[in-house]
Design a protein around this motif. Sequence first.
Motif, PDB file in Angstrom:
ATOM      1  N   GLY A 165       0.820  -1.205   0.000  1.00 45.19           N
ATOM      2  CA  GLY A 165       0.000   0.000   0.000  1.00 45.19           C
ATOM      3  C   GLY A 165       0.853   1.254   0.000  1.00 45.19           C
ATOM      4  O   GLY A 165       2.069   1.194  -0.154  1.00 45.19           O
ATOM      5  N   PRO A 166       0.224   2.378   0.207  1.00 40.81           N
ATOM      6  CA  PRO A 166       0.931   3.658   0.123  1.00 40.81           C
ATOM      7  C   PRO A 166       1.894   3.862   1.286  1.00 40.81           C
ATOM      8  O   PRO A 166       1.733   3.276   2.356  1.00 40.81           O
ATOM      9  N   ASN A 167       2.885   4.741   1.076  1.00 43.92           N
ATOM     10  CA  ASN A 167       3.907   4.938   2.099  1.00 43.92           C
ATOM     11  C   ASN A 167       3.460   5.837   3.242  1.00 43.92           C
ATOM     12  O   ASN A 167       4.217   6.076   4.153  1.00 43.92           O
ATOM     13  N   PHE A 168       2.230   6.325   3.231  1.00 35.38           N
ATOM     14  CA  PHE A 168       1.762   7.146   4.347  1.00 35.38           C
ATOM     15  C   PHE A 168       1.144   6.311   5.464  1.00 35.38           C
ATOM     16  O   PHE A 168       0.653   6.852   6.453  1.00 35.38           O
ATOM     17  N   LEU A 169       1.189   4.991   5.352  1.00 38.87           N
ATOM     18  CA  LEU A 169       0.607   4.136   6.379  1.00 38.87           C
ATOM     19  C   LEU A 169       1.229   4.351   7.753  1.00 38.87           C
ATOM     20  O   LEU A 169       0.596   4.073   8.770  1.00 38.87           O
ATOM     21  N   VAL A 170       2.434   4.864   7.808  1.00 37.94           N
ATOM     22  CA  VAL A 170       3.042   5.150   9.103  1.00 37.94           C
ATOM     23  C   VAL A 170       2.190   6.151   9.875  1.00 37.94           C
ATOM     24  O   VAL A 170       2.077   6.064  11.097  1.00 37.94           O
ATOM     25  N   SER A 171       1.556   7.088   9.184  1.00 41.86           N
ATOM     26  CA  SER A 171       0.703   8.053   9.884  1.00 41.86           C
ATOM     27  C   SER A 171      -0.491   7.349  10.521  1.00 41.86           C
ATOM     28  O   SER A 171      -0.899   7.685  11.639  1.00 41.86           O
ATOM     29  N   THR A 172      -1.040   6.366   9.834  1.00 39.12           N
ATOM     30  CA  THR A 172      -2.157   5.593  10.386  1.00 39.12           C
ATOM     31  C   THR A 172      -1.727   4.869  11.653  1.00 39.12           C
ATOM     32  O   THR A 172      -2.449   4.870  12.662  1.00 39.12           O
ATOM     33  N   LEU A 173      -0.545   4.257  11.629  1.00 34.19           N
ATOM     34  CA  LEU A 173      -0.062   3.516  12.788  1.00 34.19           C
ATOM     35  C   LEU A 173       0.296   4.438  13.958  1.00 34.19           C
ATOM     36  O   LEU A 173       0.066   4.092  15.120  1.00 34.19           O
ATOM     37  N   VAL A 174       0.836   5.615  13.661  1.00 36.82           N
ATOM     38  CA  VAL A 174       1.106   6.588  14.717  1.00 36.82           C
ATOM     39  C   VAL A 174      -0.214   7.020  15.357  1.00 36.82           C
ATOM     40  O   VAL A 174      -0.328   7.107  16.582  1.00 36.82           O
ATOM     41  N   GLY A 175      -1.221   7.284  14.528  1.00 37.06           N
ATOM     42  CA  GLY A 175      -2.534   7.642  15.056  1.00 37.06           C
ATOM     43  C   GLY A 175      -3.119   6.544  15.917  1.00 37.06           C
ATOM     44  O   GLY A 175      -3.699   6.804  16.975  1.00 37.06           O
ATOM     45  N   TRP A 176      -2.956   5.296  15.478  1.00 34.46           N
ATOM     46  CA  TRP A 176      -3.442   4.152  16.238  1.00 34.46           C
ATOM     47  C   TRP A 176      -2.758   4.079  17.606  1.00 34.46           C
ATOM     48  O   TRP A 176      -3.406   3.882  18.632  1.00 34.46           O
ATOM     49  N   LYS A 177      -1.447   4.232  17.607  1.00 41.09           N
ATOM     50  CA  LYS A 177      -0.689   4.165  18.861  1.00 41.09           C
ATOM     51  C   LYS A 177      -1.078   5.311  19.798  1.00 41.09           C
ATOM     52  O   LYS A 177      -1.167   5.129  21.011  1.00 41.09           O
ATOM     53  N   ALA A 178      -1.345   6.487  19.233  1.00 40.54           N
ATOM     54  CA  ALA A 178      -1.661   7.662  20.049  1.00 40.54           C
ATOM     55  C   ALA A 178      -3.083   7.644  20.592  1.00 40.54           C
ATOM     56  O   ALA A 178      -3.314   8.057  21.722  1.00 40.54           O
ATOM     57  N   ALA A 179      -4.058   7.176  19.786  1.00 38.42           N
ATOM     58  CA  ALA A 179      -5.463   7.303  20.206  1.00 38.42           C
ATOM     59  C   ALA A 179      -6.356   6.196  19.669  1.00 38.42           C
ATOM     60  O   ALA A 179      -7.545   6.419  19.438  1.00 38.42           O
ATOM     61  N   GLY A 180      -5.811   5.019  19.407  1.00 37.97           N
ATOM     62  CA  GLY A 180      -6.636   3.893  18.984  1.00 37.97           C
ATOM     63  C   GLY A 180      -7.222   4.076  17.594  1.00 37.97           C
ATOM     64  O   GLY A 180      -6.662   4.782  16.750  1.00 37.97           O
ATOM     65  N   LEU A 181      -8.362   3.446  17.354  1.00 36.94           N
ATOM     66  CA  LEU A 181      -8.992   3.472  16.040  1.00 36.94           C
ATOM     67  C   LEU A 181      -9.330   4.891  15.596  1.00 36.94           C
ATOM     68  O   LEU A 181      -9.093   5.264  14.446  1.00 36.94           O
TER      69      LEU A 181
END
Length: 184
Positions: A66-82
């Motif tokens: 997938g796209p290389n911006f997935l790290v932002s999704t994972l950072v968001g997940w770690k910071a505040a869940g779904l």
Amino acid sequence: MVEAAGVKSGDTLLALAAQFGGLSLIAFGGANALIPEIRHQSVDVHRWMTDQDFAALYAIAQACPGPNFLVSTLVGWKAAGLAGALVATAAMCGPSCLLTFWVAKAWDRYRETEWRAAVGGGLAPVTVGFVFASAFVLVRAADANWRLAAVSLLSAALAYFTKLNPVWWLLGAGAIGAFGVFGR
């Protein structure tokens, strides 16, 4: 409300939206060019995670198709869940998509002008600099001791200077880590 590092999740969601919304507008070279600032905000400023957490999330994001911006999704997940994952992803994609839509119209309209060539030529070194800064930050975050840094440096050198597929060097470095050859 869920708490993340002592901050109410609503505040965390706003911080994620502001962080990734602003960064999306300067993502020359893609999201990977933003890794130093994403790490700085996530680790140093907001303290949502450690350096090692960030390096692990980056590795997971790169391993996923997938796209290389997935790290932002994972950072968001770690910071505040779904909710954090959704906010970070929308903030990373939304503003830049809108800007790209409007800039693409102008870029095409002025394709024969000198200023377009100058802007394009100027953005190339900026992008390369962002990508190199990202690599530097990731190596510092992932390499907890000089031995691990040597493995990273050797892997990069072999990938660059040989004609073998870099996957072999990455697999070798992964095996060294998996077997705990150098410890942590």
